[in-house]
Scaffold this motif. Sequence first.
Motif, short mmCIF file in Angstrom:
data_model
loop_
_atom_site.label_atom_id
_atom_site.label_comp_id
_atom_site.label_asym_id
_atom_site.label_seq_id
_atom_site.Cartn_x
_atom_site.Cartn_y
_atom_site.Cartn_z
N GLY A 111 0.82 -1.22 0.00
CA GLY A 111 0.00 0.00 0.00
C GLY A 111 0.84 1.25 0.00
O GLY A 111 0.51 2.24 -0.68
N ASN A 112 1.95 1.25 0.76
CA ASN A 112 2.86 2.41 0.77
C ASN A 112 3.48 2.66 -0.60
O ASN A 112 3.69 3.81 -1.01
CB ASN A 112 3.97 2.19 1.80
N ILE A 113 3.76 1.57 -1.32
CA ILE A 113 4.32 1.72 -2.67
C ILE A 113 3.27 2.29 -3.62
O ILE A 113 3.54 3.20 -4.42
CB ILE A 113 4.83 0.36 -3.19
N LEU A 114 2.03 1.78 -3.53
CA LEU A 114 0.97 2.22 -4.44
C LEU A 114 0.59 3.67 -4.24
O LEU A 114 0.33 4.40 -5.21
CB LEU A 114 -0.26 1.32 -4.27
N ASN A 115 0.51 4.11 -2.98
CA ASN A 115 0.07 5.48 -2.73
C ASN A 115 1.21 6.50 -2.74
O ASN A 115 1.01 7.67 -2.42
CB ASN A 115 -0.71 5.57 -1.40
N GLY A 116 2.42 6.05 -3.09
CA GLY A 116 3.53 6.98 -3.22
C GLY A 116 4.21 7.35 -1.93
O GLY A 116 5.11 8.20 -1.92
N MET A 163 6.21 5.54 -0.36
CA MET A 163 7.57 5.03 -0.46
C MET A 163 7.88 4.72 -1.91
O MET A 163 7.08 4.08 -2.60
CB MET A 163 7.73 3.76 0.38
N ASN A 164 9.04 5.20 -2.37
CA ASN A 164 9.50 4.93 -3.73
C ASN A 164 10.42 3.71 -3.67
O ASN A 164 11.51 3.78 -3.09
CB ASN A 164 10.23 6.14 -4.29
N PRO A 165 10.02 2.58 -4.24
CA PRO A 165 10.79 1.35 -4.05
C PRO A 165 12.06 1.30 -4.89
O PRO A 165 12.12 1.80 -6.01
CB PRO A 165 9.82 0.26 -4.48
#
Length: 513
Positions: free
Chosen positions: A138-143, A145-147
């Motif tokens: 979810g953190n990756i999808l909503n921006g 966190m930039n993986p």
Amino acid sequence: RIVADNMVFGNKVKYEGAVGTAIAKVFDQTVASTGLPAKRLIQFGIPYLSATIHSGSHAGYYPGALQMAIKITFSPDGGKLYGAQIVGYDGVDKRIDEYAMVIKRGGTVYDLMELEHAYAPPFSSAKDPVAVSGYVAGNILNGKMNPLYWRDLKTADLNRVTLVDVRTPDEYALGGIDGAVNVPLDELRERLAELPLDKSVWVYCGVGLRGYLASNILKENGYDVRNLIGGLKTYKAAVTPVCIPGAPEDVCVRKSSNTCCVSQEEKVPVARIVRIDACGIQCPGPILKLKTSMEQLQSGECLEIRATDAGFPRDAEAWCRMTGNRFVSAQTENGTYIVRVEKATPCAMEVSHPVSTAKSKTFILFSDDLDKVLATFVLANGAAATGEKVTIFFTFWGLNAIKKTEKPKVRKDWFGKMFGVMLPSDSMKLKLSKMNMGGMGARMMRHIMKRKGIDSLESLRRQAIENGVEFIACQMSMDVMGVKKEELLDHVTIGGVATYMGRAEEANVNLFI
């Protein structure tokens, strides 16, 4: 059943299909997969994102928690869950079933956050690994966190980015990624000036959590930042060469800071391997076993120690750096840590461990609280295990920690007799500094230590004597409190302020407890 129902009632039931859930036992580990992995998604030309976590099979504070590595794949648009893979020792089966159910129902990573779990510390953490993987995705999808994925890091030109290791200095000293600078997470806000704003900053930690926190701090301060998914643990597992099986057992394999295996030419045969079991013993027990066992070996011989203390591999490597012996390898086997150390020759030890001018340690034990006395002897034994000179100066109430259990009769004045009545007669009567509850707390503490295999105060004190720790009783304190030399342990010597100051002058660490 579907065939039979359709034959009797007409074609009313449709087979829903399978997502390919599989599980297998591979030696001590369990591996499981469901849905579509990354390679298959690439083959199908389906865009995807992935998240990798390393989480415990149950709450870490409950004994026996073992690590699981979990990777999930999901859609960049909406987060539809495509697949999941798990490698671990315990709890893999129930987690893969949960992922399979969400995939079969067309669920998303957000559904993983909402799954209800049966929770108790022996079975899971309050935030189950399945839910944690959903949070990361979810953190990756909503921006938020930039993986940064390991393949991107492996092929990157690190001259164009700033690679930051946000682990502690001790962790960083044990090895990291070439080209990284160490800025611990706790110091990051104060050291932002060291990181240029005109470059992208890539951060990593052990498994990804501290890197995520660091990326948030940097992002709020205007940096273009990416966090390594799965942390150093995933990166090392992905880039480390695979060792060829079938190597002779009596061969020690050197382990460098950047790889877990070496070529055949780098393997060093040893004359003998001595195996020691330190399982169930808490720190500093394993490191003391390492020290005493190494003293019995000849140069070039190898010691293999098995321990369940998670910090032992790091302690063993640090011990080798300080003593000049060679740290050969460390591995885990079903939750047991196996460390191999080779005893160095005197010449090699002298070169790698030159004599220092101030390497002794002194402790002033002022308290007779059981917990504080325990801490003193744990620290003293840990320091003595490195071969350094250690002195404990017992003053005032600390004298109670070195009284004999069976004391000879001695003549005392009225004040001495009064102190004798009021003070603990020996170490078995020491109280806790908090929650003593009339002595019940101290008895409970000793019971828990015994049940968990932790050495008692008396055992730690005996080990300190055997390891050459110097016990000095303060003469002035003995005079004031009416304590006679005959009441103290035979190993104890008597000294004053000048004696302590002489030891402190030679020491690089002085602690007052």
